[in-house]
Design an enzyme around this catalytic site. Structure first.
Site, mmCIF file in Angstrom:
data_model
loop_
_atom_site.group_PDB
_atom_site.id
_atom_site.type_symbol
_atom_site.label_atom_id
_atom_site.label_comp_id
_atom_site.label_asym_id
_atom_site.label_seq_id
_atom_site.Cartn_x
_atom_site.Cartn_y
_atom_site.Cartn_z
ATOM 1 N N GLY A 91 0.817 -1.202 0.000
ATOM 2 C CA GLY A 91 0.000 0.000 0.000
ATOM 3 C C GLY A 91 0.855 1.258 0.000
ATOM 4 C CB SER A 92 0.047 4.638 1.290
ATOM 5 O OG SER A 92 -1.176 4.757 0.585
ATOM 6 C CB VAL A 93 4.627 1.618 3.230
ATOM 7 C CG1 VAL A 93 6.034 1.773 3.817
ATOM 8 C CG2 VAL A 93 3.632 1.419 4.356
ATOM 9 C CG PHE A 94 5.854 1.248 -3.435
ATOM 10 C CD1 PHE A 94 7.001 0.471 -3.376
ATOM 11 C CD2 PHE A 94 5.531 1.870 -4.646
ATOM 12 C CE1 PHE A 94 7.813 0.293 -4.487
ATOM 13 C CE2 PHE A 94 6.328 1.694 -5.760
ATOM 14 C CZ PHE A 94 7.478 0.909 -5.688
ATOM 15 C CE LYS A 95 -0.068 6.785 -1.638
ATOM 16 N NZ LYS A 95 -1.191 7.408 -0.899
#
Length: 580
Positions: free
Chosen positions: A303-307
């Site tokens: 999820g958004s941790v990859f941002k």
């Protein structure tokens, strides 16, 4: 005619004698330690048939924590009694007085015994050094106070350490030159399997006495102590695990009833695993019923941790700075966003986790360079050779951990589809990374961009504690992000927690100041007709003087359940209480 029959009979008898002699030579001279395809040690088996014995130490090397505390076993001072005592007149009252029980209890246990026993069984109480000396000072044959190794009922970091089992065929396939494999335990999973060659037993330590067909002493009540002749073996593996922190984080995982997921804590300076908690818990009686997997080493949807990766790439490539604004009233395809945030810059986009910002940046990056996201995931220590790897004796490229390989795209066709790229930029679609990789990414950012391989073991030690081989800290190969980008990421990740618009203000009440990133990943799975998610927080602390990188993930939970922030905060507070 009679003479001819006698001649043939003589030949047959001679052949029979030759075959019997050959068989005897095979059994007693040539294959005594490796008989048949099962590699049976006939000497050991013959001894076992005419003896009764109690194993004090199975002889396999063990795993220790970073301070030398045993992880896989417990040592207890115990009372050992042999069954031939029931036929003897011996001072049972003296022994009973020393251990504070009645003589009748001891006598009952001996009457029931069919072989040597540890008084009290698995729950045997610990004898003091004074009690041991007093018991052994009586010099009663068949009564011994010894220090015995017991397998730990609950092994800290059990999935990381792994399990052992008996498998004769597998043993001889791995070690064809070794003959003692019939009852030899070998590593099956985890570090037990990886370090197996250094841990396998050379010889057990045991108390032994010879018996007749009825179980009575064959040569009198003479008990012998057999132990390996080499005092330096077996070898032990000193891990990087901190027993106290590991147990504290295990308690956090259990308190919040994590059914699937876990926690991984790194020491930032040395890039070492301090704690590895994976759920579901592994059952020692049935380890493969669902608890043997170490999810901290598995590639999962982040999820958004990859941002964080997208932001690092965009800043390093000069695509974005704080003056550029993004329309966060819109979603990744232009429709109204579920949570509108107006026109905001990269700093605020990370704080509020704006999907539109990172979808747009990902498209620009991949159009410019189709492999840019993988490259920057590698620069951050998220992908690549994360676990310690190097040459160890005759092993080339020995790796300490069985880490799953992560990925960003699964095919080149996806890199050409802007919709795929947009979803990839927010950590969805086919993006898969390990919690270990995310922790290493946060440690890399906290160090200003320096990236290191992660250690799970510091050394292989002789029995006396001296090191046979040490695993030094090693840099990960390849390019890294610029110090300026690392500095900006530090500020932006801190804003996730301490800015008014951040997604994780709850964490600003922790005992350490935290920087990090949230993530809620769609899994494509459902339960009770509702979608399931992986909930993440990956970060580091204390912010000003980083010491620890921590990842928490609660997998396959409904959107309104399994909150990750209390889990992360309580884990940080547990570390603070132990270290401050």
């Amino acid at each position: 005619m009679i003479r001819k029959r006698i001649r043939w009979l003589s030949i047959m008898l001679l052949l029979g004698i030759i075959l019997l002699s050959a068989r005897l030579m095979q059994l007693q001279l040539f294959q005594t330690e490796s008989f048949s395809k099962h590699k049976i040690n006939l000497i050991e088996e013959s001894v076992a048939q005419r003896t009764q014995q109690l194993v004090i130490d199975e002889g396999r090397g063990q795993f220790l924590d970073r301070n030398g505390k045993p992880l896989t076993f417990q040592e207890k001072n115990v009372l050992v009694l042999f069954p031939f005592l029931k036929r003897m007149d011996w001072p049972v009252e003296e022994v009973a007085r020393i251990i504070h029980v009645t003589p009748e209890i001891i006598e009952t246990k001996i009457e029931q015994a069919k072989g040597p026993i540890v008084f009290g069984g698995k729950e045997a109480f610990q004898l003091s050094e004074e009690q041991m000396n007093e018991i052994n000072g009586l010099k009663i044959q068949g009564v011994f106070a010894v220090t015995r190794k017991f397998k730990s009922g609950t092994i800290p970091a059990s999935q990381l350490i792994g399990i052992t089992g008996e498998n004769t065929e597998e043993f001889h396939e791995r070690y064809p030159d070794r003959v003692k494999g019939i009852h030899q335990k070998i590593g099956v999973t985890g570090m037990q399997e990886i370090f197996d060659e250094w841990l396998i037993s050379e010889e057990q330590s045991k108390l032994i006495y010879h018996v007749d067909a009825n179980g009575g002493p064959l040569f009198g009540a003479d008990v012998k102590y057999l132990a390996p002749a080499n005092p330096f073996y077996p070898l032990n593996v000193k891990t990087t695990i901190d027993m106290d922190i590991q147990q504290a984080l295990e308690e956090v995982a259990d308190r919040y009833k994590i059914e699937k997921g876990g926690l991984l804590l790194l020491d930032i300076e040395n890039s070492q695993i301090l704690a590895d908690v994976s759920r579901p818990t592994m059952k020692s009686s049935d380890p493969f019923s669902g608890g043997a997997d170490n999810y901290m080493l598995k590639a999962l949807a982040p999820g958004s941790v990859f941002k964080t990766v997208v932001a690092a790439a965009a800043m390093d490539e000069g695509i974005v700075d704080e003056s550029r604004m993004f329309n966060c009233d819109e979603g990744i395809y232009g429709a109204p966003a579920e949570k509108p945030h107006g026109m905001i810059n990269i700093k605020s986009s990370i704080a509020v986790s704006c999907n539109r910002t990172f979808a747009d940046l990902a498209k620009e990056l991949v159009v410019k360079d189709p492999y840019s996201l993988e490259e920057y995931a590698g620069k951050l220590g998220l992908l690549g050779d994360i676990a310690w790897k190097g040459n160890v004796f005759h092993y080339e490229e020995f790796s300490q951990l069985p880490v799953s390989k992560g990925r960003v795209f699964v095919s080149d066709d996806e890199r050409k589809d802007l919709n795929y790229i947009a979803q990839t930029g927010i950590g969805q679609r086919e993006v898969r990374v390990t919690p270990l990789g995310l922790a290493n990414m946060m440690a890399t950012i906290a160090r200003g961009g320096e990236k290191y391989m992660v250690n799970a073991a510091t050394s292989i030690d002789y029995q006396n504690g001296t090191s046979m081989f040490s695993f030094p800290r090693k840099k990960m190969e390849g390019e890294k992000i610029t110090p300026f980008t690392a500095m900006k990421l530090q500020q932006y990740l801190r804003g996730v927690v301490n800015s008014p618009e951040g997604t994780a203000p709850y964490l600003d009440t922790a005992l350490y100041p935290i920087a990090g990133k949230t993530g809620t990943a769609q899994t494509g799975k459902e339960s009770e007709g509702r979608e399931l998610y992986n909930k993440w927080f990956a970060g580091y602390f204390p912010f000003e003087n980083p010491k620890y990188a921590l990842v928490a993930v609660n997998m396959d939970v409904h959107i309104d359940e399994g909150g990750i922030y209390p889990i992360f905060k309580d884990s940080v507070d547990a570390v603070h209480k132990l270290r401050e």
